[in-house]
Design a protein around this motif. Structure first.
Motif, PDB file in Angstrom:
ATOM      1  N   TRP A  86       0.835  -1.202   0.000  1.00 17.80           N
ATOM      2  CA  TRP A  86       0.000   0.000   0.000  1.00 17.80           C
ATOM      3  C   TRP A  86       0.870   1.252   0.000  1.00 17.80           C
ATOM      4  N   ALA A  87       1.968   1.225   0.768  1.00 14.06           N
ATOM      5  CA  ALA A  87       2.889   2.372   0.795  1.00 14.06           C
ATOM      6  C   ALA A  87       3.523   2.573  -0.584  1.00 14.06           C
ATOM      7  N   LYS A  88       3.908   1.472  -1.222  1.00 12.87           N
ATOM      8  CA  LYS A  88       4.477   1.571  -2.567  1.00 12.87           C
ATOM      9  C   LYS A  88       3.450   2.153  -3.531  1.00 12.87           C
ATOM     10  N   LEU A  89       2.216   1.649  -3.451  1.00 11.52           N
ATOM     11  CA  LEU A  89       1.160   2.159  -4.323  1.00 11.52           C
ATOM     12  C   LEU A  89       0.952   3.655  -4.111  1.00 11.52           C
ATOM     13  N   GLY A  90       0.987   4.101  -2.865  1.00 14.56           N
ATOM     14  CA  GLY A  90       0.860   5.534  -2.584  1.00 14.56           C
ATOM     15  C   GLY A  90       1.969   6.343  -3.224  1.00 14.56           C
ATOM     16  N   ALA A  91       3.203   5.828  -3.150  1.00 18.15           N
ATOM     17  CA  ALA A  91       4.334   6.530  -3.761  1.00 18.15           C
ATOM     18  C   ALA A  91       4.217   6.535  -5.287  1.00 18.15           C
ATOM     19  N   VAL A  92       3.724   5.441  -5.867  1.00 13.02           N
ATOM     20  CA  VAL A  92       3.544   5.387  -7.325  1.00 13.02           C
ATOM     21  C   VAL A  92       2.431   6.350  -7.757  1.00 13.02           C
ATOM     22  N   LEU A  93       1.392   6.456  -6.957  1.00 17.83           N
ATOM     23  CA  LEU A  93       0.341   7.438  -7.250  1.00 17.83           C
ATOM     24  C   LEU A  93       0.899   8.865  -7.189  1.00 17.83           C
ATOM     25  N   VAL A 120      13.259   6.335  -3.913  1.00 21.23           N
ATOM     26  CA  VAL A 120      13.837   5.734  -2.708  1.00 21.23           C
ATOM     27  C   VAL A 120      12.754   5.017  -1.902  1.00 21.23           C
ATOM     28  N   VAL A 121      11.621   5.670  -1.715  1.00 22.82           N
ATOM     29  CA  VAL A 121      10.511   5.054  -0.970  1.00 22.82           C
ATOM     30  C   VAL A 121      10.047   3.776  -1.662  1.00 22.82           C
ATOM     31  N   ILE A 122       9.859   3.841  -2.968  1.00 22.60           N
ATOM     32  CA  ILE A 122       9.363   2.690  -3.722  1.00 22.60           C
ATOM     33  C   ILE A 122      10.333   1.511  -3.622  1.00 22.60           C
ATOM     34  N   VAL A 123      11.607   1.767  -3.827  1.00 22.09           N
ATOM     35  CA  VAL A 123      12.603   0.689  -3.786  1.00 22.09           C
ATOM     36  C   VAL A 123      12.679   0.069  -2.391  1.00 22.09           C
ATOM     37  N   ILE A 124      12.664   0.900  -1.363  1.00 20.87           N
ATOM     38  CA  ILE A 124      12.701   0.362   0.000  1.00 20.87           C
ATOM     39  C   ILE A 124      11.464  -0.489   0.282  1.00 20.87           C
ATOM     40  N   MET A 125      10.303  -0.031  -0.145  1.00 24.90           N
ATOM     41  CA  MET A 125       9.094  -0.805   0.081  1.00 24.90           C
ATOM     42  C   MET A 125       9.161  -2.171  -0.607  1.00 24.90           C
ATOM     43  N   VAL A 126       9.686  -2.209  -1.835  1.00 22.97           N
ATOM     44  CA  VAL A 126       9.710  -3.455  -2.599  1.00 22.97           C
ATOM     45  C   VAL A 126      10.820  -4.407  -2.139  1.00 22.97           C
TER      46      VAL A 126
END
Length: 145
Positions: free
Chosen positions: A87-94, A134-140
């Motif tokens: 969900w955090a990754k999805l938020g960052a992608v949005l 950075v947020v997306i990569v850390i989440m994944v």
């Protein structure tokens, strides 16, 4: 099915890299374009910005979203639901998508010669994709929660 998943994952990573390249480069072009401010002809910048946005960034964003949606479906179809990291990754992608659209808004302003922002604004805006990446990569990769 495992082979299809890996091919789709590879396509997703390629699309993300192409999209991020544009997300890093377009605001930098805006920095230089805004710096012209009546000092010279901006036709070359307008052409470069427009082609980058329409020919590279839009298709890469669409490919990222489509491949990512299918990957998410493949991963979470077991009924366990999406984990908090997803969900955090999805938020960052949005947020990245919203920034993409905002850059398109700036592009249209430059095309019409009605840009109201200076190069400092675009220098700051240029940092946002890095933070989101950075947020997306850390989440994944780390999946901290």
């Amino acid at each position: 099915m495992a082979s299809a998943y890996l091919w789709l994952k590879a396509a997703h990573v390629i699309a993300v890299v192409a999209w991020m390249a544009g997300m890093f480069y377009l605001p930098r072009l805006f920095v230089y374009h805004a710096g012209l401010a009546g000092k010279g002809d901006a036709a070359l910048f307008k052409t470069m910005e427009s082609r980058l946005y329409t020919i590279i960034m839009w298709p890469a964003m669409v490919a990222t979203w489509l491949s990512g949606a299918v990957l998410a479906w493949m991963i979470f179809r077991g009924g366990s639901g999406m984990a908090l990291w997803a969900w955090a990754k999805l938020g960052a992608v949005l947020a990245l998508t919203a920034l993409h659209l905002r850059l398109g808004w700036h592009l249209r302003a430059f095309q019409k010669d009605i840009n109201q922002h200076g190069s400092r604004y675009f220098r700051l805006l240029n940092e946002v994709p890095t933070i989101l990446l950075v947020v997306i990569v850390i989440m994944v990769i780390v999946k901290p929660f």
